[in-house]
Every structure is written in structure tokens, then in C-alpha cells.
Design a protein around this motif. Structure first.
Motif, PDB file in Angstrom:
ATOM      1  N   ALA A 100      44.482   8.084  60.541  1.00 40.58           N
ATOM      2  CA  ALA A 100      43.095   8.037  60.074  1.00 40.58           C
ATOM      3  C   ALA A 100      42.127   8.041  61.246  1.00 40.58           C
ATOM      4  CB  ALA A 100      42.868   6.782  59.227  1.00 40.58           C
ATOM      5  N   GLN A 114      37.487   7.702  61.810  1.00 33.15           N
ATOM      6  CA  GLN A 114      36.210   7.480  61.149  1.00 33.15           C
ATOM      7  C   GLN A 114      35.085   7.772  62.118  1.00 33.15           C
ATOM      8  OE1 GLN A 114      35.515   3.491  59.631  1.00 33.15           O
ATOM      9  NE2 GLN A 114      34.095   4.263  58.087  1.00 33.15           N
ATOM     10  N   GLN A 141      30.274   7.693  58.669  1.00 31.04           N
ATOM     11  CA  GLN A 141      31.023   8.483  57.702  1.00 31.04           C
ATOM     12  C   GLN A 141      32.206   7.675  57.152  1.00 31.04           C
ATOM     13  OE1 GLN A 141      30.010  11.589  56.737  1.00 31.04           O
ATOM     14  NE2 GLN A 141      28.251  11.179  58.079  1.00 31.04           N
ATOM     15  N   THR A 144      38.730   9.304  57.164  1.00 28.86           N
ATOM     16  CA  THR A 144      39.475  10.479  56.742  1.00 28.86           C
ATOM     17  C   THR A 144      40.868  10.409  57.362  1.00 28.86           C
ATOM     18  OG1 THR A 144      38.689  11.789  58.629  1.00 28.86           O
ATOM     19  CG2 THR A 144      37.402  11.908  56.583  1.00 28.86           C
ATOM     20  N   VAL A 202      44.411   8.304  54.125  1.00 28.50           N
ATOM     21  CA  VAL A 202      43.328   8.270  53.139  1.00 28.50           C
ATOM     22  C   VAL A 202      43.627   9.242  51.998  1.00 28.50           C
ATOM     23  CG1 VAL A 202      40.863   8.643  52.759  1.00 28.50           C
ATOM     24  CG2 VAL A 202      41.654   7.576  54.883  1.00 28.50           C
ATOM     25  N   ASP A 203      44.121  10.424  52.337  1.00 36.22           N
ATOM     26  CA  ASP A 203      44.465  11.411  51.313  1.00 36.22           C
ATOM     27  C   ASP A 203      45.562  10.887  50.386  1.00 36.22           C
ATOM     28  OD1 ASP A 203      42.629  13.067  52.496  1.00 36.22           O
ATOM     29  OD2 ASP A 203      44.108  14.359  53.472  1.00 36.22           O
ATOM     30  N   ARG A 245      44.133   8.155  48.053  1.00 37.21           N
ATOM     31  CA  ARG A 245      43.344   8.742  46.965  1.00 37.21           C
ATOM     32  C   ARG A 245      44.253   9.377  45.913  1.00 37.21           C
ATOM     33  NH1 ARG A 245      39.010  11.054  51.046  1.00 37.21           N
ATOM     34  NH2 ARG A 245      37.456   9.396  50.947  1.00 37.21           N
ATOM     35  N   ARG A 284      45.240  19.917  57.214  1.00 36.44           N
ATOM     36  CA  ARG A 284      43.825  19.826  56.869  1.00 36.44           C
ATOM     37  C   ARG A 284      43.068  18.889  57.807  1.00 36.44           C
ATOM     38  NH1 ARG A 284      44.711  18.952  52.048  1.00 36.44           N
ATOM     39  NH2 ARG A 284      44.678  16.664  52.032  1.00 36.44           N
ATOM     40  N   ASN A 285      43.742  17.859  58.279  1.00 42.06           N
ATOM     41  CA  ASN A 285      43.106  16.885  59.163  1.00 42.06           C
ATOM     42  C   ASN A 285      43.276  17.218  60.647  1.00 42.06           C
ATOM     43  OD1 ASN A 285      41.985  14.521  57.444  1.00 42.06           O
ATOM     44  ND2 ASN A 285      43.969  14.933  56.501  1.00 42.06           N
TER      45      ASN A 285
END
Length: 242
Positions: free
Chosen positions: A30, A32, A36, A39, A43-44, A47, A232-233
């Protein structure tokens, strides 16, 4: 995405809200940016699990692994994302790993350190992030070198430089970034450990909750979700666990 029955949600998140720890001390998991929300792959996953359980998600953010471990072990959070370690299993049930990360050493380019054997010698100081997976591992395995504990993993290289210590230890990607930022530093050529990142929940939650979390993480590995989350990250150098 599948949805779990109500009793499954109650087993994993008895308060009706999924409280998930986020460890900003590990850049693989992660990050941050100022102002913001956090992410990252953890985190993904959090969720996605909240969606499966059809409940809301609360992210509980920490700057180091030890604080996140304590929160889950003491039921101030329902799930977390941790490196598997025997000491942590006293209060946490782990899934199988979902990501494998390399732990490496960093030294000054002008130093004489070339191998792991060069590090574990009397008089050598090794800076680690307090309570991190590699702190726990090196505490067990180093026989001669002295460990110096930085407050958090992201502060390891700063402590290493400010204190003029010999070696810094940590997650490969974090050390590579710090080496580029500071100059005159280099990673030793081989990793000293493979860090197995898993999901975890309080030991007190019992067999049903542990089984559900295990099924969830295996399904996310098999579906390609974890691989896609890493991509994606923008995470390089970490691999999806088999």
C-alpha cells in the motif's frame, strides 16, 4: 464477484463493518499520497472482500507492520495483510501467501560488503524496521551482527545514513527506491529471505472465518485478481504466490 451468506459476513466481521488494516510501511502492499486515500494490492483485496460480504469497509491505516499485527491480534481490526512469521501466529490465523517479496541488504558502494556472509560478522550494524518480517527473521538468524531498529520500514535507509551504520535491510523495492534517491548505495546481489505475504484474522475468530478467508484469497489468486492488482498499482519484482 460472488457474494457470501450473511453468517459468513458475521464470522469475518461481527461488527457489521469489515475493518481492514493497511500497512504503509511496505510499498508492495500500500501507499498513500498526501490528502488521498490509501491505494495498493492490499486495499484492492480488502474492497473485494467487503463486496463479497456485502458490507461496508473501514480502512485502518498504520505506518508499520507491528502496529497492524497488534490491531488484528487484539480484534481492533478484522483482517490484515502481513508477512507470515511464527511469532505473529500467536494471535493471528494466516491464509496461504498471495504474494512473494524479496528481502535484501543495502550497503554503501565503497564498503567491503559483497555477500550475506560479510554482513553477519562481529561489529557490523544492520538497520531494520522495528517489528517487520525481516526484523523478526534476522533476529532469529543473525549470529554476530548487531540489529539497529528504525521506527518504521520506510525510515530504515534514513536511519542507516544518519547513524553511519553498516548495512540496511528491507523489502527490495523500497531499498532500490532509496538507493536511487540517495546515490552511492547498492543492493547486495542476492536476497536473504523470501517474504510470504498473506491475509490474516484474529485467532479468536475460529475455523469458519479462517476457512472463508483462505477460500477468498485462493480464488483471487486463481482468477488473476492479485496479478492484475499488482500490475494496476505499478508493482514490479513481486510475484503471485502459487
Amino acid at each position: 464477484m460472488e457474494h457470501y451468506p450473511l453468517h459468513d459476513a458475521q464470522a469475518l466481521a461481527p461488527t457489521g463493518v469489515l475493518r481492514a488494516t493497511v500497512n504503509l510501511g511496505n510499498p508492495i502492499l500500500a501507499r498513500q499520497d498526501a490528502g488521498q486515500p490509501p491505494t495498493g494490492v492490499s486495499v484492492d483485496l480488502a474492497r473485494a472482500l467487503a463486496t463479497c460480504l456485502d458490507i461496508s469497509l473501514e480502512l485502518v491505516v498504520f505506518d508499520g507492520a507491528a502496529k497492524a499485527v497488534d490491531a488484528v491480534a487484539n480484534e481492533r481490526a478484522d483482517i490484515g495483510f502481513f508477512a507470515i512469521d511464527p511469532l505473529r501466529s500467536q494471535g493471528i490465523q494466516f491464509t496461504a501467501p498471495y504474494v512473494l517479496i524479496e528481502g535484501c541488504y543495502l550497503a554503501r558502494e565503497a564498503s567491503a560488503f559483497e555477500t550475506h556472509a560479510d554482513v553477519d560478522r562481529p561489529g557490523v550494524s544492520v538497520v531494520v524496521g522495528k517489528g517487520s518480517a525481516y526484523d523478526l527473521y534476522l533476529t532469529r538468524t543473525l549470529q554476530n551482527a548487531e540489529l539497529v531498529r528504525a521506527p518504521t520500514s520506510p525510515s530504515v535507509v534514513d536511519v542507516f545514513l544518519e547513524g553511519n551504520y553498516d548495512v540496511a535491510a528491507g523489502v527490495k523495492q523500497q531499498l532500490e527506491s532509496d538507493a536511487q534517491r540517495n546515490g552511492g548505495l547498492c543492493l547486495l546481489p542476492e536476497r536473504f529471505m523470501v517474504i510470504q505475504q498473506a491475509m490474516g484474522l484474529p485467532s479468536s475468530r475460529g475455523a469458519l472465518a479462517a476457512s472463508l478467508l483462505q477460500q477468498f484469497i485462493e480464488s483471487r489468486k486463481a482468477s488473476g485478481f492479485v496479478h492484475e492488482a499488482l500490475r494496476r498499482n505499478g508493482i514490479d519484482g513481486a510475484t503471485v504466490a502459487p
